[in-house]
Motif scaffolding. Structure first.
Motif, PDB file in Angstrom:
ATOM      1  N   HIS A  66       0.844  -1.191   0.000  1.00 30.00           N
ATOM      2  CA  HIS A  66       0.000   0.000   0.000  1.00 30.00           C
ATOM      3  C   HIS A  66       0.885   1.250   0.000  1.00 30.00           C
ATOM      4  CE1 HIS A  66      -3.506  -2.498   0.748  1.00 30.00           C
ATOM      5  NE2 HIS A  66      -2.842  -3.093   1.724  1.00 30.00           N
ATOM      6  N   LEU A  67       0.683   2.084  -1.010  1.00 29.78           N
ATOM      7  CA  LEU A  67       1.435   3.326  -1.131  1.00 29.78           C
ATOM      8  C   LEU A  67       0.472   4.509  -1.162  1.00 29.78           C
ATOM      9  CD1 LEU A  67       4.017   2.398  -3.928  1.00 29.78           C
ATOM     10  CD2 LEU A  67       4.498   2.652  -1.483  1.00 29.78           C
ATOM     11  N   GLU A  68       0.873   5.598  -0.560  1.00 26.79           N
ATOM     12  CA  GLU A  68       0.080   6.824  -0.616  1.00 26.79           C
ATOM     13  C   GLU A  68       0.137   7.397  -2.036  1.00 26.79           C
ATOM     14  OE1 GLU A  68       0.069  11.351   1.277  1.00 26.79           O
ATOM     15  OE2 GLU A  68       1.601   9.879   1.861  1.00 26.79           O
ATOM     16  N   THR A  69      -1.017   7.801  -2.570  1.00 29.80           N
ATOM     17  CA  THR A  69      -1.053   8.429  -3.883  1.00 29.80           C
ATOM     18  C   THR A  69      -0.628   9.883  -3.748  1.00 29.80           C
ATOM     19  OG1 THR A  69      -2.832   6.978  -4.651  1.00 29.80           O
ATOM     20  CG2 THR A  69      -2.501   9.033  -5.851  1.00 29.80           C
ATOM     21  N   LEU A  70       0.393  10.256  -4.481  1.00 33.70           N
ATOM     22  CA  LEU A  70       0.930  11.603  -4.413  1.00 33.70           C
ATOM     23  C   LEU A  70       0.552  12.380  -5.670  1.00 33.70           C
ATOM     24  CD1 LEU A  70       4.541  10.740  -3.136  1.00 33.70           C
ATOM     25  CD2 LEU A  70       2.525  11.320  -1.776  1.00 33.70           C
ATOM     26  N   THR A  71       0.152  13.613  -5.518  1.00 39.92           N
ATOM     27  CA  THR A  71      -0.213  14.464  -6.645  1.00 39.92           C
ATOM     28  C   THR A  71       0.993  15.290  -7.052  1.00 39.92           C
ATOM     29  OG1 THR A  71      -2.483  14.601  -5.853  1.00 39.92           O
ATOM     30  CG2 THR A  71      -1.794  16.238  -7.478  1.00 39.92           C
ATOM     31  N   ILE A  72       1.426  15.118  -8.282  1.00 42.05           N
ATOM     32  CA  ILE A  72       2.647  15.756  -8.744  1.00 42.05           C
ATOM     33  C   ILE A  72       2.591  17.264  -8.588  1.00 42.05           C
ATOM     34  CG2 ILE A  72       4.035  16.221 -10.817  1.00 42.05           C
ATOM     35  CD1 ILE A  72       3.339  13.367 -11.712  1.00 42.05           C
ATOM     36  N   GLU A  73       1.444  17.850  -8.888  1.00 47.32           N
ATOM     37  CA  GLU A  73       1.325  19.304  -8.845  1.00 47.32           C
ATOM     38  C   GLU A  73       1.503  19.864  -7.437  1.00 47.32           C
ATOM     39  OE1 GLU A  73      -0.090  17.827 -12.519  1.00 47.32           O
ATOM     40  OE2 GLU A  73      -0.646  17.271 -10.467  1.00 47.32           O
ATOM     41  N   ASP A  74       1.413  19.024  -6.423  1.00 47.52           N
ATOM     42  CA  ASP A  74       1.548  19.496  -5.042  1.00 47.52           C
ATOM     43  C   ASP A  74       3.008  19.609  -4.595  1.00 47.52           C
ATOM     44  OD1 ASP A  74      -1.172  19.583  -4.865  1.00 47.52           O
ATOM     45  OD2 ASP A  74      -1.366  17.640  -3.854  1.00 47.52           O
ATOM     46  N   TYR A  75       3.955  19.187  -5.475  1.00 47.92           N
ATOM     47  CA  TYR A  75       5.349  19.129  -5.059  1.00 47.92           C
ATOM     48  C   TYR A  75       6.238  19.970  -5.964  1.00 47.92           C
ATOM     49  CZ  TYR A  75       3.975  15.294  -2.021  1.00 47.92           C
ATOM     50  OH  TYR A  75       3.357  14.537  -1.055  1.00 47.92           O
ATOM     51  N   GLU A  76       7.099  20.733  -5.359  1.00 46.53           N
ATOM     52  CA  GLU A  76       8.161  21.450  -6.049  1.00 46.53           C
ATOM     53  C   GLU A  76       9.473  20.897  -5.517  1.00 46.53           C
ATOM     54  OE1 GLU A  76       9.986  23.929  -8.697  1.00 46.53           O
ATOM     55  OE2 GLU A  76       7.811  23.748  -8.440  1.00 46.53           O
ATOM     56  N   MET A  77      10.165  20.125  -6.323  1.00 49.23           N
ATOM     57  CA  MET A  77      11.376  19.461  -5.844  1.00 49.23           C
ATOM     58  C   MET A  77      12.458  20.459  -5.479  1.00 49.23           C
ATOM     59  SD  MET A  77      11.638  16.114  -8.314  1.00 49.23           S
ATOM     60  CE  MET A  77      10.221  15.016  -8.496  1.00 49.23           C
ATOM     61  N   GLN A  78      13.017  20.250  -4.294  1.00 49.98           N
ATOM     62  CA  GLN A  78      14.061  21.126  -3.793  1.00 49.98           C
ATOM     63  C   GLN A  78      15.273  20.292  -3.406  1.00 49.98           C
ATOM     64  OE1 GLN A  78      12.324  23.325  -0.556  1.00 49.98           O
ATOM     65  NE2 GLN A  78      10.785  24.314  -1.842  1.00 49.98           N
ATOM     66  N   ASP A  79      16.406  20.935  -3.256  1.00 49.03           N
ATOM     67  CA  ASP A  79      17.640  20.242  -2.896  1.00 49.03           C
ATOM     68  C   ASP A  79      17.449  19.433  -1.617  1.00 49.03           C
ATOM     69  OD1 ASP A  79      18.716  21.529  -5.043  1.00 49.03           O
ATOM     70  OD2 ASP A  79      20.022  22.866  -3.896  1.00 49.03           O
ATOM     71  N   LYS A  80      17.943  18.197  -1.650  1.00 47.94           N
ATOM     72  CA  LYS A  80      17.953  17.287  -0.509  1.00 47.94           C
ATOM     73  C   LYS A  80      16.556  16.892  -0.020  1.00 47.94           C
ATOM     74  CE  LYS A  80      22.441  18.922   1.144  1.00 47.94           C
ATOM     75  NZ  LYS A  80      23.225  19.444   2.290  1.00 47.94           N
ATOM     76  N   GLN A  81      15.546  17.092  -0.852  1.00 47.30           N
ATOM     77  CA  GLN A  81      14.192  16.682  -0.482  1.00 47.30           C
ATOM     78  C   GLN A  81      14.086  15.160  -0.519  1.00 47.30           C
ATOM     79  OE1 GLN A  81      11.200  18.554  -2.853  1.00 47.30           O
ATOM     80  NE2 GLN A  81       9.517  18.000  -1.497  1.00 47.30           N
ATOM     81  N   VAL A  82      13.223  14.604   0.329  1.00 47.76           N
ATOM     82  CA  VAL A  82      13.046  13.151   0.421  1.00 47.76           C
ATOM     83  C   VAL A  82      11.597  12.790   0.090  1.00 47.76           C
ATOM     84  CG1 VAL A  82      13.142  11.131   1.913  1.00 47.76           C
ATOM     85  CG2 VAL A  82      14.860  12.941   2.172  1.00 47.76           C
ATOM     86  N   PHE A  83      11.438  11.838  -0.844  1.00 44.09           N
ATOM     87  CA  PHE A  83      10.123  11.287  -1.170  1.00 44.09           C
ATOM     88  C   PHE A  83      10.143   9.806  -0.812  1.00 44.09           C
ATOM     89  CE2 PHE A  83      10.754  14.852  -4.011  1.00 44.09           C
ATOM     90  CZ  PHE A  83       9.531  15.498  -4.019  1.00 44.09           C
TER      91      PHE A  83
END
Length: 223
Positions: A20-37
């Motif tokens: 089971h994985l949480e569904t993530l909405t791409i538009e909700d994320y702005e990738m930043q340095d050293k970010q963890v997904f």
């Protein structure tokens, strides 16, 4: 001279993806340095104009995602799956990939130069012009994919498999192919030095593709 061993089911490790994985909405994320997904699933979207350093992905699935103008150098991918994604011209240079699969992806010009790859599989992908220069690869499988004109210049190979894939005009100069079986691959010629080719395995019908390196002309037999 060391011989490259073949991969088998017990050595190539598949991504360890939770049920089971949480569904993530791409538009909700702005990738930043050293970010963890982690522990998430991205589906049906576009990641556009993102540039970040040392981003980490752990137990993540991407499905039908378009990567447009994405630069993620020195990223880390652990237990990650890409299904039917478009990764054309994406920059993952100097990244670390462990237990990663690319399934039915478009990857024209995909750049993994100087990356470290362990237990990685490319399955039914179109990866023409992809770049693996100076990459360190161990237990990597290229299966039923198109790697025509790919660049493996001075890559380090250990336990590598090419299965029923296109590698026409791929560049292997400086890469030792000892023990690598190319007999099921499709190519007319590849770029390589004689030293690089020592100990590689080819089919009898592919010998013609190497003749140019020796300056040998192959005469057709007529009945």
């Amino acid at each position: 001279m060391a011989v490259t061993k073949k991969i088998n089911k017990s050595t190539l490790e598949a991504p360890r993806i939770p049920d089971h994985l949480e569904t993530l909405t791409i538009e909700d994320y702005e990738m930043q340095d050293k970010q963890v997904f982690e522990n998430g699933r991205f589906t049906q979207g576009t990641i556009a104009n993102h540039s970040a350093d040392k981003v980490s992905f752990d137990r993540v699935v991407f499905e039908n995602v378009l990567f447009d103008q994405v630069n993620l150098e020195r990223a880390e991918f652990t237990d990650v799956v890409f299904n039917r994604c478009d990764l054309s011209n994406v920059n993952f240079r100097d990244s670390i990939l462990h237990r990663v699969q690319f399934n039915n992806c478009k990857m024209l010009g995909f750049d993994l130069s100087t990356s470290t790859m362990r237990n990685v599989k490319f399955d039914q992908c179109n990866a023409q012009y992809s770049v693996f220069r100076f990459a360190d690869m161990k237990q990597v499988c290229f299966a039923q994919s198109n790697f025509d004109k790919a660049d493996y210049y001075e890559a380090k190979f250990s336990m590598i498999e090419f299965n029923e894939s296109g590698i026409d005009q791929a560049q292997f100069s400086g890469t030792k192919l000892t023990g690598v079986d190319l007999s099921t691959c499709r190519f007319q010629s590849i770029g390589a030095t004689l030293e690089s080719l020592q100990g590689c395995i080819v089919g009898s019908e592919q010998v013609r593709g190497f003749a140019y390196l020796l300056g040998v002309k192959v005469k057709e037999d007529y009945q």
